[in-house]
Design a protein around this motif. Structure first.
Motif, mmCIF file in Angstrom:
data_model
loop_
_atom_site.group_PDB
_atom_site.id
_atom_site.type_symbol
_atom_site.label_atom_id
_atom_site.label_comp_id
_atom_site.label_asym_id
_atom_site.label_seq_id
_atom_site.Cartn_x
_atom_site.Cartn_y
_atom_site.Cartn_z
ATOM 1 N N UNK A 68 50.533 93.811 31.882
ATOM 2 C CA UNK A 68 49.823 93.797 30.364
ATOM 3 C C UNK A 68 50.453 92.846 29.540
ATOM 4 N N UNK A 69 51.778 93.149 29.433
ATOM 5 C CA UNK A 69 52.537 92.160 28.452
ATOM 6 C C UNK A 69 52.366 90.698 28.672
ATOM 7 N N UNK A 70 51.894 90.310 29.859
ATOM 8 C CA UNK A 70 51.913 88.928 30.102
ATOM 9 C C UNK A 70 50.394 88.478 30.098
ATOM 10 N N UNK A 71 49.448 89.334 29.561
ATOM 11 C CA UNK A 71 48.073 88.712 29.544
ATOM 12 C C UNK A 71 47.917 87.467 28.713
ATOM 13 N N UNK A 72 48.572 87.351 27.565
ATOM 14 C CA UNK A 72 48.307 86.023 26.762
ATOM 15 C C UNK A 72 48.753 84.827 27.575
ATOM 16 N N UNK A 73 49.870 84.941 28.534
ATOM 17 C CA UNK A 73 50.178 83.845 29.580
ATOM 18 C C UNK A 73 49.149 83.799 30.383
ATOM 19 N N UNK A 74 48.654 84.960 30.976
ATOM 20 C CA UNK A 74 47.616 84.796 31.912
ATOM 21 C C UNK A 74 46.557 84.034 31.554
ATOM 22 N N UNK A 75 45.944 84.113 30.306
ATOM 23 C CA UNK A 75 44.744 83.461 29.645
ATOM 24 C C UNK A 75 45.156 82.136 29.609
ATOM 25 N N UNK A 76 46.366 81.689 29.354
ATOM 26 C CA UNK A 76 46.644 80.241 29.040
ATOM 27 C C UNK A 76 46.873 79.504 30.328
ATOM 28 N N UNK A 77 47.505 80.265 31.524
ATOM 29 C CA UNK A 77 47.531 79.629 32.680
ATOM 30 C C UNK A 77 46.240 79.504 33.333
ATOM 31 N N UNK A 78 45.326 80.346 33.057
ATOM 32 C CA UNK A 78 44.004 80.191 33.703
ATOM 33 C C UNK A 78 43.302 78.914 33.071
ATOM 34 N N UNK A 79 43.354 78.890 31.830
ATOM 35 C CA UNK A 79 42.729 77.939 31.272
ATOM 36 C C UNK A 79 43.008 76.477 31.332
ATOM 37 N N UNK A 80 44.482 76.478 31.781
ATOM 38 C CA UNK A 80 45.238 74.959 32.158
ATOM 39 C C UNK A 80 45.109 74.780 33.672
ATOM 40 N N UNK A 81 44.483 75.708 34.300
ATOM 41 C CA UNK A 81 44.485 75.381 35.730
ATOM 42 C C UNK A 81 45.817 75.647 36.685
ATOM 43 N N UNK A 82 46.628 76.619 36.158
ATOM 44 C CA UNK A 82 48.161 76.846 36.627
ATOM 45 C C UNK A 82 48.146 77.631 37.677
ATOM 46 N N UNK A 83 46.872 78.565 37.927
ATOM 47 C CA UNK A 83 47.091 79.732 38.791
ATOM 48 C C UNK A 83 46.273 79.232 40.262
ATOM 49 N N UNK A 84 47.037 79.266 41.295
ATOM 50 C CA UNK A 84 46.609 78.779 42.656
ATOM 51 C C UNK A 84 45.672 79.749 43.240
ATOM 52 N N UNK A 85 45.675 81.336 42.902
ATOM 53 C CA UNK A 85 44.954 82.130 43.514
ATOM 54 C C UNK A 85 43.409 82.081 43.026
ATOM 55 N N UNK A 86 42.395 82.287 43.835
ATOM 56 C CA UNK A 86 41.195 82.461 43.226
ATOM 57 C C UNK A 86 40.881 83.880 42.561
ATOM 58 N N UNK A 87 41.896 84.870 42.613
ATOM 59 C CA UNK A 87 41.751 86.059 42.005
ATOM 60 C C UNK A 87 42.841 86.474 41.322
ATOM 61 N N UNK A 88 42.812 85.954 40.013
ATOM 62 C CA UNK A 88 43.953 86.228 39.271
ATOM 63 C C UNK A 88 43.504 87.634 38.354
ATOM 64 N N UNK A 89 44.494 88.477 38.287
ATOM 65 C CA UNK A 89 44.156 89.965 37.626
ATOM 66 C C UNK A 89 45.468 90.240 36.797
ATOM 67 N N UNK A 90 45.101 91.591 35.702
ATOM 68 C CA UNK A 90 46.173 92.038 35.146
ATOM 69 C C UNK A 90 46.250 93.472 35.384
ATOM 70 N N UNK A 91 47.353 93.939 35.323
ATOM 71 C CA UNK A 91 47.553 95.405 35.571
ATOM 72 C C UNK A 91 47.824 96.053 34.015
ATOM 73 N N UNK A 92 47.011 97.213 33.743
ATOM 74 C CA UNK A 92 47.054 97.747 32.308
ATOM 75 C C UNK A 92 47.886 99.043 32.793
ATOM 76 N N UNK A 93 47.682 99.893 33.540
ATOM 77 C CA UNK A 93 48.343 101.137 33.901
ATOM 78 C C UNK A 93 48.766 101.183 35.259
ATOM 79 N N UNK A 94 49.828 101.875 35.711
ATOM 80 C CA UNK A 94 50.196 102.252 36.878
ATOM 81 C C UNK A 94 49.228 103.041 37.671
ATOM 82 N N UNK A 95 49.131 102.693 38.890
ATOM 83 C CA UNK A 95 48.328 103.564 39.916
ATOM 84 C C UNK A 95 48.718 104.851 40.030
#
Length: 377
Positions: A350-377
């Motif tokens: 969850x704390x890295x969501x801004x990083x996820x946003x920038x990585x996605x926008x810049x095409x730095x994510x190799x997976x077709x399925x990026x996601x974020x964890x908010x709470x533990x299972x």
């Protein structure tokens, strides 16, 4: 996200507290577990094609309209509620529906007053909560990719149906389905493969090329065609650039001819948009279908109408899916194993969501399925 920000896409996100009122009849208090990072979130942060804060008339918007939540409490009232405390559910991204139960406004995007999954707790209409199957054979991260699959299901059904109106009985094995895009295009091509078509998809990294090959889809390395996209303003004045583009387009169409025995693409899944649209149309077979359910890079398209008529090309455009179809698509996923391959996701805390946003926008994510964890299972 906030109405104003400085810097990159991730800079539009801000950690803050927000409040919401007590549960009303037919609402559930939920705890988001996993959220799927979707193109609509990238569009919201980029303020394109619309500024969702201005459109909703709100200074702050909580994004996140596809993912898995845990139900904490339910105010059933007089409604027939089919979720209960402790259920793990898929959030269905429907804000306002039209008279046929398709989405006009998307939940946690352009629909005012809706609270997304980028929050430790949220509340939502129970009609938007679809339980994960009991005793499922699949992991929660696999289920969290459902938005791409549900969207692909709806788009494929419409595109294939349209193709069959003109090619009524020919064997799909004689025809090529091609895609460029991301996880939705991948999911759609796996449906095409199940239907017996030849399938191929463009990919721009070693990781994605290998992933497509592992899943029975012919990979087309996008890097082989460096000049394929339309030029930007600076490139338009570069004569050498136009020569490079002409060579890339010719090479790409040559490859399509090889894959299709010279006939072209029967159904082209194009979720990119303007930069490649002319290439898409030129690659289509006669009686071909170009189909889209997204607009990653450009919404305004132009075409030569006469040529499209003469070639009997059908253009299919869909958005989300039909709400009452959701349980059936989920059940097909469970029984048929039509779901993201195990381990194909990438999860940001969850704390890295801004990083996820920038990585996605810049095409730095190799997976077709990026996601974020908010709470533990």
């Amino acid at each position: 996200m906030t109405g104003r920000h400085d810097g990159g896409v991730g800079g539009a996100l801000r950690r803050d507290r927000f409040t919401f009122g007590p549960l009303e009849e037919g609402e559930a208090l939920v705890e988001p577990i996993l959220g799927s990072w979707e193109a609509n979130m990238d569009h919201a942060l980029a303020r394109s094609p619309i500024d969702v804060c201005s459109s909703r008339g709100e200074d702050t918007v909580v994004l996140g309209n596809l993912g898995v939540v845990r139900v904490l409490d339910v105010n059933a009232g007089s409604r027939d509620v089919r979720v209960r405390e402790g259920d793990l559910c898929l959030l269905l991204p429907f804000g306002r529906l039209d008279r046929f139960d398709y989405a006009e406004l998307a939940y946690a995007y352009d629909c005012p007053g809706t609270i997304g999954l980028l929050a430790k707790r949220s509340k939502m209409d129970v009609r938007l909560l679809l339980p994960v199957p009991d005793g499922t054979a699949y992991s929660l991260p696999q289920w969290a990719t459902y938005g791409r699959y549900f969207t692909a299901w709806d788009n494929w059904q419409k595109a294939y149906g349209c193709w069959r109106t003109q090619v009524a009985d020919d064997d799909p094995a004689n025809h090529l389905v091609f895609g460029w895009g991301g996880g939705v295009a991948f999911a759609e091509l796996t449906l095409a493969k199940r239907a017996g078509f030849r399938v191929a998809m463009a990919a721009g990294s070693d990781e994605r090329v290998a992933f497509l090959q592992e899943n029975g889809i012919t990979p087309v390395d996008r890097r082989r065609f460096p000049g394929l996209s339309l030029p930007n303003r600076q490139e338009r004045a570069d004569r050498d650039w136009h020569q490079r583009r002409r060579a890339s387009v010719e090479d790409f169409h040559g490859l399509v001819n090889e894959l299709s025995d010279g006939h072209g693409v029967a159904i082209f899944v194009d979720n990119i948009g303007e930069p490649l649209y002319d290439v898409t149309l030129a690659a289509l077979a006669r009686e071909g279908v170009v189909t889209t359910c997204g607009w990653k890079a450009g919404m305004r398209l132009s075409q030569l109408r006469g040529a499209e008529c003469i070639s009997r090309h059908i253009h299919v455009n869909t958005h989300v899916w039909r709400l009452p179809d959701s349980p059936g698509i989920r059940d097909f996923q469970e029984t048929e194993g039509w779901i993201a391959p195990k381990g194909s996701d990438v999860i940001y805390d969850f704390d890295r969501v801004p990083e996820l946003a920038d990585d996605y926008a810049s095409g730095r994510i190799g997976s077709y399925f990026p996601m974020y964890r908010v709470n533990p299972l």
